[in-house]
Enzyme design. Structure first.
Site, PDB file in Angstrom:
ATOM      1  N   HIS A 178      12.130  75.815 -14.434  1.00 54.58           N
ATOM      2  CA  HIS A 178      11.288  75.599 -13.263  1.00 54.58           C
ATOM      3  C   HIS A 178      10.877  74.127 -13.202  1.00 54.58           C
ATOM      4  O   HIS A 178      10.970  73.400 -14.198  1.00 54.58           O
ATOM      5  CB  HIS A 178      10.056  76.500 -13.370  1.00 54.58           C
ATOM      6  CG  HIS A 178       9.133  76.457 -12.200  1.00 54.58           C
ATOM      7  ND1 HIS A 178       8.000  75.677 -12.191  1.00 54.58           N
ATOM      8  CD2 HIS A 178       9.170  77.102 -11.004  1.00 54.58           C
ATOM      9  CE1 HIS A 178       7.376  75.834 -11.033  1.00 54.58           C
ATOM     10  NE2 HIS A 178       8.058  76.691 -10.302  1.00 54.58           N
ATOM     11  N   THR A 180       8.161  72.747 -13.387  1.00 62.74           N
ATOM     12  CA  THR A 180       7.083  72.373 -14.304  1.00 62.74           C
ATOM     13  C   THR A 180       7.547  72.251 -15.750  1.00 62.74           C
ATOM     14  O   THR A 180       6.749  71.865 -16.616  1.00 62.74           O
ATOM     15  CB  THR A 180       5.951  73.406 -14.256  1.00 62.74           C
ATOM     16  OG1 THR A 180       6.491  74.702 -14.570  1.00 62.74           O
ATOM     17  CG2 THR A 180       5.307  73.446 -12.880  1.00 62.74           C
ATOM     18  N   LYS A 181       8.806  72.572 -16.017  1.00 61.92           N
ATOM     19  CA  LYS A 181       9.272  72.593 -17.402  1.00 61.92           C
ATOM     20  C   LYS A 181       9.861  71.247 -17.816  1.00 61.92           C
ATOM     21  O   LYS A 181      10.097  70.365 -17.000  1.00 61.92           O
ATOM     22  CB  LYS A 181      10.315  73.713 -17.582  1.00 61.92           C
ATOM     23  CG  LYS A 181       9.769  75.098 -17.253  1.00 61.92           C
ATOM     24  CD  LYS A 181       8.543  75.434 -18.082  1.00 61.92           C
ATOM     25  CE  LYS A 181       8.076  76.882 -17.917  1.00 61.92           C
ATOM     26  NZ  LYS A 181       7.459  77.148 -16.612  1.00 61.92           N
ATOM     27  N   ASN A 182      10.128  71.095 -19.112  1.00 59.80           N
ATOM     28  CA  ASN A 182      10.632  69.830 -19.654  1.00 59.80           C
ATOM     29  C   ASN A 182      11.926  69.397 -18.989  1.00 59.80           C
ATOM     30  O   ASN A 182      12.135  68.211 -18.733  1.00 59.80           O
ATOM     31  CB  ASN A 182      10.860  69.965 -21.163  1.00 59.80           C
ATOM     32  CG  ASN A 182       9.570  70.215 -21.920  1.00 59.80           C
ATOM     33  OD1 ASN A 182       8.653  70.841 -21.410  1.00 59.80           O
ATOM     34  ND2 ASN A 182       9.488  69.732 -23.147  1.00 59.80           N
ATOM     35  N   TYR A 183      12.820  70.347 -18.762  1.00 62.76           N
ATOM     36  CA  TYR A 183      14.077  70.100 -18.048  1.00 62.76           C
ATOM     37  C   TYR A 183      14.104  71.084 -16.881  1.00 62.76           C
ATOM     38  O   TYR A 183      13.774  72.253 -17.043  1.00 62.76           O
ATOM     39  CB  TYR A 183      15.303  70.313 -18.932  1.00 62.76           C
ATOM     40  CG  TYR A 183      15.114  69.903 -20.376  1.00 62.76           C
ATOM     41  CD1 TYR A 183      14.823  68.586 -20.723  1.00 62.76           C
ATOM     42  CD2 TYR A 183      15.222  70.835 -21.403  1.00 62.76           C
ATOM     43  CE1 TYR A 183      14.646  68.214 -22.047  1.00 62.76           C
ATOM     44  CE2 TYR A 183      15.048  70.472 -22.728  1.00 62.76           C
ATOM     45  CZ  TYR A 183      14.747  69.167 -23.041  1.00 62.76           C
ATOM     46  OH  TYR A 183      14.566  68.801 -24.346  1.00 62.76           O
TER      47      TYR A 183
END
Length: 381
Positions: A178, A180-183
Site C-alpha cells: 500500500h 503507506t508501506k516501505n515499498y
C-alpha cells in the site's frame, strides 16, 4: 507542513511503467510482476510468492488455502487492521482475540494456548511496526495442536525474526505494498508459502477459478473454469511501479532507518524523564523502520499532543481502535481472557511522520515540537 506519510517514489517508476506499456502486456503476470516475484523469492528466501491486489486479498487467499470453514475459530490480536479479521470472517470463522504485549504491541504468545479449543484452526500473528512476534512459541503451539499459521506481515516486508524473513515462517505470509508501506505499488500485496501442495490451488484462486496459469506456461492447450476463484491478480503497471522501489530497497531502508534512529535517540531523554514510552525491539527481531510511534500518558494527552503538532505544521496520527470494541468485532468474534493492555496501550499510542523522503532536519523539528509540548528543557540526546 510535514506530512504523516508520502508514498515512496525513487525516480524510475514512470520509466518502468512506460516500459510495461510498450511491452504490450499491462494485465497481470507480465514482465514486472515476474521481476517483483523473483525479488521476493530471492531476497526473502521463500519458495513461492504471488503478487496480489492488496494484503487484504493475500489474507483472503491464505484463509481459503488454509481451508477455513464456517464455525472454525481463528486466534489473533484485537490490535490490528480490520482486514486481518475480515479475511477469516468471509470464510465463516469466529474470531478469538487475545491480549497484546505492551512492549511490542504484538499478540502475547503466552496467552494463545489457553484460547485454543477443539474448533481452533489457525493462529494469525500480526508483526506490528515490522517488529516480529515471538514466533518460536507460536510455531510450536501450531505444530502441537495441528493449526495453520498465517502471518500478517503487512508492515513486515524485509524485517526478520532470528534471521528469517517475516512472512516466511508460517504456513502463509501476507505482505502489503500500500502507499503507506516501505515499498509501494499504490494498492497491492503478496502471499507467500513454502509447500508445493498449495501452488495449484493458489494459482487457480488468483486467476478467477481458472487454470489460466498452466495455459500461459504451455502445460495445457486451453484453460477453463475448474474451481472457486476471484480476481486477485494486480496489473503489471502496479508491479512496474513497485519494482523500481524493490531495486532501491537498500537506499529506502537506510533513509527510513536514519529517521527512526534519530527519533529514538533524541526522544530517549523524554522517555527517561517518564514523559513518554518508546518502541521496544526484542533481540530476536530485526525491524524495517516501518513506523516510529510513541506512547504518552493517556488518550487525553495524545489528543492534545496531536492537536499541538498540527498547529506546528506536523501531521501525526493515532492507530488502530481495537477490533473487539467495534460492532463487527462483537458480532464476529470474542475476546478471550482479560483486556489488560490492548485498549489501554492503543489509547496511548501515536505515530510520528515516517517516509522515504522525510529529511532528518524535519524529523528533528518534530522532536523539538514534542519537547515544547512537554515543556522539556533537558538534554537533547
Amino acid at each position: 507542513m510535514i506530512d504523516f506519510n508520502r508514498p515512496p517514489y525513487v525516480g524510475k517508476e514512470l520509466d518502468y511503467i512506460k516500459e510495461a506499456v510498450e511491452s504490450g502486456k499491462i494485465c497481470g503476470d507480465g514482465m514486472f510482476t515476474r521481476k517483483c516475484t523473483e525479488w521476493i523469492r530471492d531476497t526473502l528466501h521463500t519458495k513461492y510468492a504471488l503478487l496480489t491486489t492488496s494484503c487484504t486479498h493475500a489474507l483472503e487467499m491464505a484463509a481459503y488455502l488454509s481451508d477455513i470453514r464456517p464455525g472454525d475459530e481463528v486466534i489473533m490480536p484485537s490490535y490490528t487492521f480490520v482486514s486481518t479479521a475480515d479475511a477469516f470472517v468471509l470464510r465463516g470463522a469466529r474470531i478469538v482475540f487475545v491480549d497484546i504485549r505492551p512492549d511490542t504491541m504484538n499478540m502475547d504468545e503466552n496467552l494463545i494456548e489457553d484460547a485454543i479449543t477443539e474448533k481452533t484452526r489457525a493462529i494469525v500473528p500480526v508483526h506490528y511496526a515490522g517488529v516480529a512476534c515471538e514466533m518460536d512459541t507460536i510455531l510450536e503451539l501450531a505444530a502441537r495442536y495441528h493449526l495453520k499459521v498465517v502471518e500478517d506481515a503487512a508492515q513486515g516486508v524485509h524485517a526478520y525474526y532470528k534471521g528469517r524473513a517475516l512472512g516466511t515462517l508460517g504456513d502463509f505470509g501476507c505482505f502489503s505494498f500500500h502507499e503507506t508501506k516501505n515499498y509501494s505499488m499504490g494498492e497491492g500485496g503478496a502471499v507467500l508459502f513454502q509447500k508445493d501442495e498449495y501452488l495449484e490451488r493458489a494459482e487457480i484462486l488468483r486467476e478467477k477459478g481458472t487454470d489460466r496459469s498452466k495455459f500461459f506456461r504451455g502445460q495445457i492447450d486451453k484453460y477453463t473454469w475448474v474451481d472457486y476463484g476471484s480476481s486477485y491478480l494486480p496489473s503489471d503497471l502496479n508491479a512496474a511501479y513497485l519494482y523500481a522501489q524493490l531495486e532501491a530497497c537498500e537506499e529506502i531502508d537506510a533513509r527510513r532507518m536514519a529517521v527512526w534512529e534519530l527519533y529514538h535517540r533524541t526522544l530517549r531523554p523524554l522517555a527517561e524523564a517518564g514523559l513518554l514510552d518508546q518502541p521496544v525491539v526484542p533481540a530476536y527481531a530485526k525491524h524495517n523502520a516501518h513506523m516510529y510511534y510513541i506512547k504518552v500518558q493517556d488518550i487525553d494527552t495524545r489528543t492534545r499532543l496531536i492537536r499541538f503538532l498540527r498547529e506546528k505544521g506536523v501531521s501525526s496520527v493515532f492507530h488502530y481502535i481495537p477490533l473487539h470494541s467495534a460492532g463487527a468485532g462483537r458480532k464476529f468474534g470474542r475476546f478471550h481472557g482479560e483486556d489488560v493492555y490492548t485498549t489501554r496501550e492503543s489509547e496511548r499510542l501515536m505515530r510520528l511522520p515516517m517516509y522515504y523522503t522525510l529529511k532528518l532536519e524535519e524529523a528533528a523539528y518534530v522532536v523539538d515540537c514534542i519537547r515544547e509540548f512537554f515543556g522539556f528543557d533537558g538534554p537533547k540526546e
